[in-house]
Design an enzyme around this catalytic site. Structure first.
Site, PDB file in Angstrom:
ATOM      1  N   ASP A   1       0.722   3.687   2.358  1.00  0.00           N
ATOM      2  CA  ASP A   1       0.591   4.261   3.691  1.00  0.00           C
ATOM      3  C   ASP A   1      -0.426   5.409   3.671  1.00  0.00           C
ATOM      4  O   ASP A   1      -1.373   5.386   2.898  1.00  0.00           O
ATOM      5  CB  ASP A   1       1.958   4.702   4.221  1.00  0.00           C
ATOM      6  CG  ASP A   1       2.000   4.675   5.735  1.00  0.00           C
ATOM      7  OD1 ASP A   1       1.557   3.671   6.322  1.00  0.00           O
ATOM      8  OD2 ASP A   1       2.460   5.643   6.344  1.00  0.00           O
TER       9      ASP A   1
ATOM     10  N   ASP B   1       0.866  -1.182   0.000  1.00  0.00           N
ATOM     11  CA  ASP B   1       0.000   0.000   0.000  1.00  0.00           C
ATOM     12  C   ASP B   1       0.897   1.225   0.000  1.00  0.00           C
ATOM     13  O   ASP B   1       2.113   1.105   0.101  1.00  0.00           O
ATOM     14  CB  ASP B   1      -0.867   0.000   1.270  1.00  0.00           C
ATOM     15  CG  ASP B   1       0.009   0.022   2.511  1.00  0.00           C
ATOM     16  OD1 ASP B   1       0.402   1.116   2.924  1.00  0.00           O
ATOM     17  OD2 ASP B   1       0.350  -1.064   3.032  1.00  0.00           O
TER      18      ASP B   1
END
Ligand SMILES: [Zn+2]
Length: 264
Positions: A205, A203
């Site tokens: 973040d 991802d």
């Protein structure tokens, strides 16, 4: 019956159980308590490999409650000298993207309250300028599609970062963020083990200006999509491991020093 021995270990998600053939589970008590699970010892392409699920069976232990000292101690007790450490990370800067595999070269510790040393008396200071084994890292990074470099900041968790924290970390030039990379690496160093992380970016973040920020589902889904790729890659690494102690000082840094703990 004596416990099976292994010189190489993988600490990773429970998806790695299928990594091993003919695995036997071994309970390995340590002076620091029990590891997060029994250690599974089995075969990977002709090499005996120990596997420890970092978070325990069924993800029982969140990052801040993992018994890192028991985990590393248990592996060394079985003869392990080289540790491969796949982990999920968030990306902080746009030079990485979800699905990327990175072997970071540096670490920043932003955890607190974790037992992060076997040193409990005396004046031993462990060299940690380069936190990972250079020889093992280079071997992992020669695999197809894996990049070497960057800095991983390790946060306490279990919560994700705020947007402000995430942007702050990115502004430092740090590229990856994770919750388990410390104290695993320094404990491996104290036990004179070679240790290399393999970070899978799941991802971006919370650092993005828009969007919801990172969620657990996204992290687990990206990891699940990539687990077979990571397993194949690590199986290749196991077949091409450097000789421990050649091209690194992981095992020799304490030569001549009086360690305040007895290596298992
Ligand atoms: Zn080494």
């Amino acid at each position: 019956m004596p416990a099976p021995r292994a010189t190489v270990a993988v600490i990773g998600g429970s998806g790695f159980y299928e990594f091993l053939h003919d695995a036997h589970e071994v309970e390995v008590p340590t002076p620091y308590g029990d590891p997060t699970a029994p250690v599974a010892v089995g075969d990977v392409g002709g090499t005996t490999v120990a596997f420890l699920p970092r978070h325990g069976k069924g993800h029982a232990f969140p990052p801040h409650l993992i018994n890192y000292r028991a985990n590393l101690w248990a592996l060394r007790s079985l003869g392990v000298r080289q540790v491969l450490a796949p982990c999920a990370v968030g990306g902080l800067r746009d030079e990485v993207a979800p699905g990327d595999l990175v072997v970071p070269e540096q670490l920043v510790d932003r955890t607190y309250g974790r037992a992060q040393s076997y040193v409990e008396r005396g004046a031993l200071h462990v060299p940690f300028a380069d936190p990972y084994c250079p020889a093992l890292s280079k071997t992992v990074a020669t695999a197809d599609g894996v990049r070497l470099g960057g800095t991983m900041v390790v946060i306490e968790g279990p919560r994700f970062s705020t947007r402000a924290e995430s942007q702050h970390y990115a502004a430092q030039g740090w590229t990856l963020i994770n919750m388990t990379g410390h104290p695993e690496a320094v404990l491996a160093r104290e036990l004179r083990l070679c240790y290399a992380p393999l970070a899978l970016v799941t991802d971006m973040d919370a650092g993005v200006e828009t969007g919801e920020g990172v969620g657990q589902e996204e992290v687990f889904a990206t990891f699940a999509r990539n687990i077979d790729r990571v397993k194949d890659l690590l199986a290749g690494v196991v077949g091409a491991l450097p000789v421990p102690g050649v091209g690194c000082a992981c095992a020799s840094w304490a030569d001549g020093l009086d360690l305040p703990y007895e290596l298992p």
